[in-house]
Design a protein around this motif. Structure first.
Motif, PDB file in Angstrom:
ATOM      1  N   ILE A  17       0.865  -1.188   0.000  1.00  0.00           N
ATOM      2  CA  ILE A  17       0.000   0.000   0.000  1.00  0.00           C
ATOM      3  C   ILE A  17       0.899   1.235   0.000  1.00  0.00           C
ATOM      4  O   ILE A  17       1.777   1.357   0.858  1.00  0.00           O
ATOM      5  CB  ILE A  17      -0.927   0.032   1.227  1.00  0.00           C
ATOM      6  CG1 ILE A  17      -1.741  -1.264   1.325  1.00  0.00           C
ATOM      7  CG2 ILE A  17      -1.831   1.248   1.181  1.00  0.00           C
ATOM      8  CD1 ILE A  17      -2.726  -1.466   0.210  1.00  0.00           C
ATOM      9  N   ASP A  18       0.691   2.106  -0.965  1.00  0.00           N
ATOM     10  CA  ASP A  18       1.470   3.343  -0.994  1.00  0.00           C
ATOM     11  C   ASP A  18       0.899   4.284   0.072  1.00  0.00           C
ATOM     12  O   ASP A  18      -0.195   4.839  -0.081  1.00  0.00           O
ATOM     13  CB  ASP A  18       1.402   3.982  -2.380  1.00  0.00           C
ATOM     14  CG  ASP A  18       2.539   4.965  -2.598  1.00  0.00           C
ATOM     15  OD1 ASP A  18       3.029   5.525  -1.601  1.00  0.00           O
ATOM     16  OD2 ASP A  18       2.948   5.157  -3.760  1.00  0.00           O
ATOM     17  N   GLU A  61      -4.866   9.411  -1.759  1.00  0.00           N
ATOM     18  CA  GLU A  61      -5.957   8.440  -1.677  1.00  0.00           C
ATOM     19  C   GLU A  61      -5.856   7.534  -0.452  1.00  0.00           C
ATOM     20  O   GLU A  61      -6.806   6.820  -0.126  1.00  0.00           O
ATOM     21  CB  GLU A  61      -5.967   7.563  -2.937  1.00  0.00           C
ATOM     22  CG  GLU A  61      -6.170   8.345  -4.235  1.00  0.00           C
ATOM     23  CD  GLU A  61      -4.845   8.887  -4.777  1.00  0.00           C
ATOM     24  OE1 GLU A  61      -3.811   8.662  -4.119  1.00  0.00           O
ATOM     25  OE2 GLU A  61      -4.866   9.541  -5.835  1.00  0.00           O
ATOM     26  N   THR A  62      -4.707   7.526   0.223  1.00  0.00           N
ATOM     27  CA  THR A  62      -4.525   6.649   1.376  1.00  0.00           C
ATOM     28  C   THR A  62      -5.418   7.113   2.526  1.00  0.00           C
ATOM     29  O   THR A  62      -5.500   8.313   2.834  1.00  0.00           O
ATOM     30  CB  THR A  62      -3.054   6.655   1.831  1.00  0.00           C
ATOM     31  OG1 THR A  62      -2.221   6.324   0.722  1.00  0.00           O
ATOM     32  CG2 THR A  62      -2.830   5.632   2.935  1.00  0.00           C
ATOM     33  N   LYS A  63      -6.108   6.179   3.174  1.00  0.00           N
ATOM     34  CA  LYS A  63      -7.084   6.496   4.220  1.00  0.00           C
ATOM     35  C   LYS A  63      -6.397   7.010   5.476  1.00  0.00           C
ATOM     36  O   LYS A  63      -5.480   6.390   6.006  1.00  0.00           O
ATOM     37  CB  LYS A  63      -7.910   5.251   4.552  1.00  0.00           C
ATOM     38  CG  LYS A  63      -9.067   5.524   5.500  1.00  0.00           C
ATOM     39  CD  LYS A  63      -9.907   4.284   5.718  1.00  0.00           C
ATOM     40  CE  LYS A  63     -11.077   4.555   6.643  1.00  0.00           C
ATOM     41  NZ  LYS A  63     -11.898   3.336   6.866  1.00  0.00           N
ATOM     42  N   ARG A  64      -6.869   8.183   5.976  1.00  0.00           N
ATOM     43  CA  ARG A  64      -6.342   8.791   7.190  1.00  0.00           C
ATOM     44  C   ARG A  64      -7.502   9.331   8.027  1.00  0.00           C
ATOM     45  O   ARG A  64      -8.613   9.535   7.507  1.00  0.00           O
ATOM     46  CB  ARG A  64      -5.376   9.937   6.845  1.00  0.00           C
ATOM     47  CG  ARG A  64      -4.169   9.521   6.017  1.00  0.00           C
ATOM     48  CD  ARG A  64      -3.351  10.718   5.554  1.00  0.00           C
ATOM     49  NE  ARG A  64      -2.252  10.312   4.701  1.00  0.00           N
ATOM     50  CZ  ARG A  64      -1.046   9.948   5.137  1.00  0.00           C
ATOM     51  NH1 ARG A  64      -0.788   9.979   6.436  1.00  0.00           N
ATOM     52  NH2 ARG A  64      -0.108   9.580   4.301  1.00  0.00           N
ATOM     53  N   GLU A  66      -5.472   1.332   4.024  1.00  0.00           N
ATOM     54  CA  GLU A  66      -6.251   1.311   2.794  1.00  0.00           C
ATOM     55  C   GLU A  66      -5.731   2.411   1.874  1.00  0.00           C
ATOM     56  O   GLU A  66      -5.621   3.564   2.292  1.00  0.00           O
ATOM     57  CB  GLU A  66      -7.745   1.540   3.084  1.00  0.00           C
ATOM     58  CG  GLU A  66      -8.394   0.446   3.908  1.00  0.00           C
ATOM     59  CD  GLU A  66      -9.872   0.706   4.130  1.00  0.00           C
ATOM     60  OE1 GLU A  66     -10.438   1.541   3.390  1.00  0.00           O
ATOM     61  OE2 GLU A  66     -10.458   0.095   5.046  1.00  0.00           O
ATOM     62  N   GLY A  67      -5.411   2.019   0.656  1.00  0.00           N
ATOM     63  CA  GLY A  67      -4.874   2.994  -0.284  1.00  0.00           C
ATOM     64  C   GLY A  67      -4.517   2.334  -1.595  1.00  0.00           C
ATOM     65  O   GLY A  67      -4.901   1.180  -1.849  1.00  0.00           O
ATOM     66  N   TYR A 112       3.365  12.849   5.816  1.00  0.00           N
ATOM     67  CA  TYR A 112       2.718  13.328   4.595  1.00  0.00           C
ATOM     68  C   TYR A 112       1.773  14.477   4.933  1.00  0.00           C
ATOM     69  O   TYR A 112       0.960  14.379   5.847  1.00  0.00           O
ATOM     70  CB  TYR A 112       1.942  12.192   3.926  1.00  0.00           C
ATOM     71  CG  TYR A 112       1.145  12.623   2.721  1.00  0.00           C
ATOM     72  CD1 TYR A 112       1.773  12.929   1.529  1.00  0.00           C
ATOM     73  CD2 TYR A 112      -0.248  12.747   2.793  1.00  0.00           C
ATOM     74  CE1 TYR A 112       1.046  13.343   0.426  1.00  0.00           C
ATOM     75  CE2 TYR A 112      -0.990  13.151   1.690  1.00  0.00           C
ATOM     76  CZ  TYR A 112      -0.332  13.448   0.511  1.00  0.00           C
ATOM     77  OH  TYR A 112      -1.048  13.850  -0.590  1.00  0.00           O
ATOM     78  N   ASP A 113       1.918  15.585   4.202  1.00  0.00           N
ATOM     79  CA  ASP A 113       1.064  16.756   4.382  1.00  0.00           C
ATOM     80  C   ASP A 113       0.064  16.770   3.226  1.00  0.00           C
ATOM     81  O   ASP A 113       0.419  17.058   2.080  1.00  0.00           O
ATOM     82  CB  ASP A 113       1.900  18.034   4.374  1.00  0.00           C
ATOM     83  CG  ASP A 113       1.078  19.263   4.707  1.00  0.00           C
ATOM     84  OD1 ASP A 113      -0.171  19.164   4.724  1.00  0.00           O
ATOM     85  OD2 ASP A 113       1.673  20.324   4.971  1.00  0.00           O
TER      86      ASP A 113
END
Length: 369
Positions: free
Chosen positions: A45-46, A51-54, A65-66, A361-362
């Protein structure tokens, strides 16, 4: 009559064409194999994508998830590289006609193997000096040296892929590079490799030694450690799209430039032959690495995995050891050395060390912090 010598321009043209072929082979195979790797559950998962779930605070939510990205694609580059190097053998080694050999040798072996212009004439002092391979001791030695380097690289591809599949522990990753370096050291000994190091003037004055010192067995220990360090240093400095392949491309370009400079300085002799040997190994590697870099660059469509890290590291070690440039190659690893020293407290568990050291990640600026 005198045996026909191989033409270095033809050999280098073949090497460049195979490097270009390795680029296209890696590009096509990597794209074609992506779904196959995902179906085999070789994916990741990147974590640093919009798109990655935060959660509301921007913290990653478990389970992750991403975007799903195929992993361990470095095995494709390693395979393409080995195919290119095997195809290169006929251009670097070829048989000499029977009439070029002494009669007594014609009876036992119809031809001798020739690499980079070396041949099996009894007049070794003249012929080998002319073609720049004065360190050659047997007709098949240079071919053995070449295949020994490919064997070590193949072993590291195996270790990297096993690490991606089995998630090996760090201590399990040390013995195989050490084992793979043993044939390299044996070839280095037979090739007349020196164990003398040149000391800086200030060090020689402080220690009251000469300008150089023979450290003997310690030099072989240094080269074994070089093989272990190279294969793990690139793997430590990772975790960002394009970082593994990017640093490898930079090091490969630096090695190739150094080889070209040395070839321009030495028109023949062992130094010419050793740098030519290293250059022929590094150019196809550069070809397959550029193909991976294009796909691994942000936003990454593939992950290279540990397979590529170990493959790249051992390729550099082979160029350094068998190309008799071990100390020079180590200088090209200065960023990795700094990162290794910086990571020592975590490696020895003096401070907590996460399984994967990742930047933050911002989401607002879409930048890593």
């Amino acid at each position: 009559g005198a045996p026909r010598l191989s033409a270095p321009p033809v050999m280098m043209l073949a090497n460049l064409l195979l490097s270009l072929g390795g680029f296209f082979m890696t590009s096509k195979m990597s794209v074609a194999m992506r779904e196959t790797f995902v179906k085999a559950r070789l994916f990741g998962i990147d974590l640093n994508k919009p798109e990655t779930k935060r959660d509301a605070n921007g913290v990653l939510v478990r389970p992750y998830e991403g975007p799903i990205v195929p992993e361990a694609m470095g095995v494709v580059a390693g395979t393409a590289y080995l195919v290119c190097m095997f195809c290169f053998i006929p251009f670097a080694f070829y048989d000499v006609a029977d009439d070029a050999l002494p009669p007594q040798r014609q009876q036992h072996q119809g031809a001798s193997i020739e690499m980079f212009g070396s041949h099996g004439s009894n007049d070794s002092s003249a012929s080998l000096r002319d073609v720049g391979l004065a360190g050659s001791v047997t007709d098949g030695f240079l071919l053995s040296k070449y295949l020994c380097g490919l064997l070590a690289i193949c072993c590291m591809c195996f270790l990297g892929f096993a690490d991606n599949v089995l998630d090996l522990r760090w201590r399990d990753k040390l013995w195989l590079p050490l084992t793979a370096s043993l044939p390299l050291l044996m070839v280095y000994i037979v090739d007349g490799g020196g164990t003398v190091i040149v000391l800086p003037r200030i060090v020689s004055r402080i220690l009251n030694l000469g300008s150089s010192v023979d450290i003997g067995v310690a030099y072989y220990a240094f080269m074994s450690c070089l093989a272990i360090f190279c294969t793990n240093a690139i793997n430590i400095l990772a975790g960002v799209n394009g970082l593994e392949t990017g640093q490898s491309v930079v090091i490969a370009i630096t090695i190739a430039i150094n080889n070209c400079i040395q070839l321009s300085r030495w028109s023949d002799g062992p130094l010419h032959a050793n740098n030519l040997f290293s250059l022929c190994l590094i150019l196809p590697f550069l070809g397959v690495s550029l193909a991976l870099l294009r796909l691994n660059w942000h936003p990454a469509s593939i992950f290279v995995g540990d397979t590529y890290c170990y493959f790249a590291g051992m390729t550099f070690a082979v160029c350094g050891i068998l190309g008799h440039n071990a100390k020079t190659v180590l200088l090209f690893f200065m960023p990795q050395i700094v990162n290794f020293v910086y990571s020592l407290p975590q490696l020895f568990k003096a401070i907590p060390c996460p399984r994967h050291r990742m930047p933050g990640y911002d989401r607002e600026t879409n930048r890593l912090v």
